[in-house]
Design an enzyme around this catalytic site. Structure first.
Site, PDB file in Angstrom:
ATOM      1  N   LYS A 100       1.118  -1.719  -0.219  1.00  0.00           N
ATOM      2  CA  LYS A 100      -0.376  -0.032   0.228  1.00  0.00           C
ATOM      3  C   LYS A 100       1.493   0.635  -0.050  1.00  0.00           C
ATOM      4  O   LYS A 100       0.189   2.130  -0.367  1.00  0.00           O
ATOM      5  CB  LYS A 100      -0.815  -0.428   1.766  1.00  0.00           C
ATOM      6  CG  LYS A 100      -2.016  -1.105   1.168  1.00  0.00           C
ATOM      7  CD  LYS A 100      -3.060  -0.434   1.410  1.00  0.00           C
ATOM      8  CE  LYS A 100      -4.092  -1.325   1.409  1.00  0.00           C
ATOM      9  NZ  LYS A 100      -4.131  -2.866   1.904  1.00  0.00           N
ATOM     10  N   GLU A 122      -9.985   6.868   3.666  1.00  0.00           N
ATOM     11  CA  GLU A 122     -10.052   6.004   4.545  1.00  0.00           C
ATOM     12  C   GLU A 122      -9.346   4.631   4.635  1.00  0.00           C
ATOM     13  O   GLU A 122      -8.607   4.057   4.061  1.00  0.00           O
ATOM     14  CB  GLU A 122     -11.465   5.756   3.350  1.00  0.00           C
ATOM     15  CG  GLU A 122     -11.061   3.779   2.490  1.00  0.00           C
ATOM     16  CD  GLU A 122      -9.893   4.579   1.183  1.00  0.00           C
ATOM     17  OE1 GLU A 122      -9.783   5.903   0.780  1.00  0.00           O
ATOM     18  OE2 GLU A 122      -9.626   3.629   0.830  1.00  0.00           O
ATOM     19  N   SER A 389       1.648 -10.093  -0.660  1.00  0.00           N
ATOM     20  CA  SER A 389       1.197  -8.708  -0.915  1.00  0.00           C
ATOM     21  C   SER A 389       1.955  -7.558   0.613  1.00  0.00           C
ATOM     22  O   SER A 389       2.176  -6.299   0.910  1.00  0.00           O
ATOM     23  CB  SER A 389       0.001  -8.047  -0.850  1.00  0.00           C
ATOM     24  OG  SER A 389      -0.974  -8.995  -0.220  1.00  0.00           O
TER      25      SER A 389
HETATM   26  C1  LIG Z   1      -5.084  -4.568   1.552  1.00  0.00           C
HETATM   27  C2  LIG Z   1      -4.534  -5.266   1.098  1.00  0.00           C
HETATM   28  C3  LIG Z   1      -4.782  -6.321   0.073  1.00  0.00           C
HETATM   29  C4  LIG Z   1      -6.203  -5.616  -0.876  1.00  0.00           C
HETATM   30  O1  LIG Z   1      -5.872  -4.749  -1.962  1.00  0.00           O
HETATM   31  P1  LIG Z   1      -5.680  -4.520  -2.690  1.00  0.00           P
HETATM   32  O2  LIG Z   1      -6.095  -3.205  -3.355  1.00  0.00           O
HETATM   33  O3  LIG Z   1      -6.770  -5.635  -3.614  1.00  0.00           O
HETATM   34  O4  LIG Z   1      -3.932  -5.120  -2.714  1.00  0.00           O
HETATM   35  C5  LIG Z   1      -3.919  -7.399  -0.328  1.00  0.00           C
HETATM   36  N1  LIG Z   1      -3.277  -7.707   0.445  1.00  0.00           N
HETATM   37  C6  LIG Z   1      -2.466  -6.552   1.816  1.00  0.00           C
HETATM   38  C7  LIG Z   1      -1.322  -7.215   2.714  1.00  0.00           C
HETATM   39  C8  LIG Z   1      -3.319  -5.412   1.984  1.00  0.00           C
HETATM   40  O5  LIG Z   1      -3.036  -4.865   2.995  1.00  0.00           O
END
Ligand SMILES: *Cc1c(COP(=O)(O)O)cnc(C)c1O
Length: 407
Positions: A100, A122, A389
């Site tokens: 993010k 948000e 992610s």
């Molecule tokens: C917020 C988040 C997501 C989901 O958001 P996307 O916009 O779909 O990437 C996925 N993995 C993590 C670790 C997150 O913090």
């Protein structure tokens, strides 16, 4: 030329000038925000081709966020599964623990460029809020984060993190008191304060230009992954896998490879307790076309168009709408979508801890659950790249509870 009829993808042409990906996307907002979105789009177009902006962005991604992230061969996991080679793109190693921050840095620089010193955002689980609050602290920007009252209770540690960084966290008591309601409040604030305020939206969602802009700020993931896999394997992967909430980490990884027809791309949604109304957040399993919070896309809604309750073990995937670009590539067949249930996710989460010493975010563990399944179906000469992610530090309390442990 070969006889195969692979449909040519012209990804550069998307979105069009109206912000549409085919019939998806667009700009469904109150009159008062149309000018702000138009200005934002124009500013972004200029910034995109401004070498000074791009070099500042690259500098901050390197120095503050910790890019490039590694491409890691999960050797023991691969052995354990006995199929395709599994690589992870390590977005979990970034500052604040997830992808993010790529978008938060990009949009904060854009806000500064527009002379806006006040930032609103948000947040659901608090990950986007934390990323935004840290970036604002670093850049000396005022920061207000809207968060549902229920989420604030569930994610108290993240609330405190944001406060430590000087952000004001405003609880939202309307509706279900979760993410969707926080977005509504943020939009209301933006309408009122649009002159000095920029709204840093946290995923590839919302009204144009957000889905495009957020995607672009995450494209660095795929660009790095391409170079890294070529260096390590001398060729591109066979499959790429990422979890999909709004869709930002997935499109960030996939974009670079959309026009490589031989690479299968798979987005993994939240299957929750299973695909029954109100018990999951898999928009492509029972969602229908509709408009929510600025864009037209697949939405979980009932017969009357009321937004359905959603459920996922991971707050970051628990949202009724999916980013419009994903809706487009799903309908055209370029990206496949699957889902993982809470139980499969918990299993995958523990497996990765045990065999690789990596504690994944529960969101990322959705991609992992599918990756494990898929790797076992593929032969050993195949290669999978999965986007890890985020890291799971934020989730260990919750996982402990599920496993019946007190920590
Ligand atoms: C917020 C988040 C997501 C989901 O958001 P996307 O916009 O779909 O990437 C996925 N993995 C993590 C670790 C997150 O913090």
């Amino acid at each position: 030329m070969s006889g195969t009829s692979v449909k040519q993808i012209d990804k550069e042409a998307l979105p069009n000038r109206q912000g549409r990906f085919g019939e998806f996307g667009g700009c469904y907002v109150p009159e008062t925000l149309m000018t702000a979105l138009k200005d934002l789009g124009e500013e972004y177009e200029q910034a995109k081709s401004d070498p000074e902006f791009q070099s500042e962005l690259a500098f901050q991604l390197k120095e503050f966020a910790g890019r490039p992230t590694g491409l890691y061969f999960a050797e023991r996991l691969t052995e354990e599964i006995g199929g395709a080679k599994i690589y992870f793109k390590r977005e979990d190693l970034l500052h604040t623990g997830a992808h993010k921050i790529n978008n938060a840095i990009g949009q904060a620089l854009l806000a500064k460029r527009m002379g806006k010193r006040r930032i609103i955002a948000e947040t659901g689980a608090g990950q986007h809020g934390v990323a935004t609050a840290t970036v604002c602290a670093k850049m000396g920007l005022e920061c207000v984060v809207y968060m549902g009252a229920v989420d604030m209770e569930r994610q108290r540690l993240n609330v405190f993190r944001m406060q430590l960084c000087g952000a004001e966290v405003r609880g939202v008591d309307s509706g279900q008191k979760t993410l969707k309601d926080a977005v509504n409040e943020a939009m209301r604030d933006w309408v009122t304060n649009v002159r000095d305020t920029h709204y840093i939206l946290g995923s590839a969602l919302g009204a144009h230009p957000y889905p495009m802009m957020v995607r672009d700020f995450h494209r660095v993931i795929g660009k790095e992954a391409r170079e890294q896999i070529l260096e390590k394997e001398g060729r591109l992967p066979d499959e790429m896998i990422a979890c999909v909430g709004g869709g930002s980490n997935a499109i960030g990884l996939f974009y670079e490879f959309l026009d490589e027809p031989d690479i299968r791309l798979v987005g993994v949604e939240a299957g929750g307790y299973g695909i029954k109304q109100g018990e999951h957040a898999a928009r492509f399993e029972g969602g229908r076309l509709g408009v929510l919070q600025g864009c037209k896309t697949y939405i979980l809604q009932n017969e009357d168009g009321q937004i359905e309750l959603t459920h996922s073990i991971s707050a970051g995937l628990d949202y009724a709408a999916i980013g419009p670009e994903h809706a487009y590539y799903r309908d055209t067949g370029r990206i496949d979508y699957a889902y993982a249930t809470d139980d499969e996710v918990l299993e995958a989460f523990q497996l990765l801890c045990r065999v690789e010493g990596i504690i994944p975010a529960l969101e990322s563990a959705h991609a992992l659950a599918y990756t494990v399944k898929r790797a076992s179906e593929l032969s050993k000469d195949k290669i999978i790249v999965m986007n890890l992610s985020g890291r799971g530090d934020k989730d260990v309390n919750q996982v402990a509870r599920f496993l019946g442990e007190e920590v």
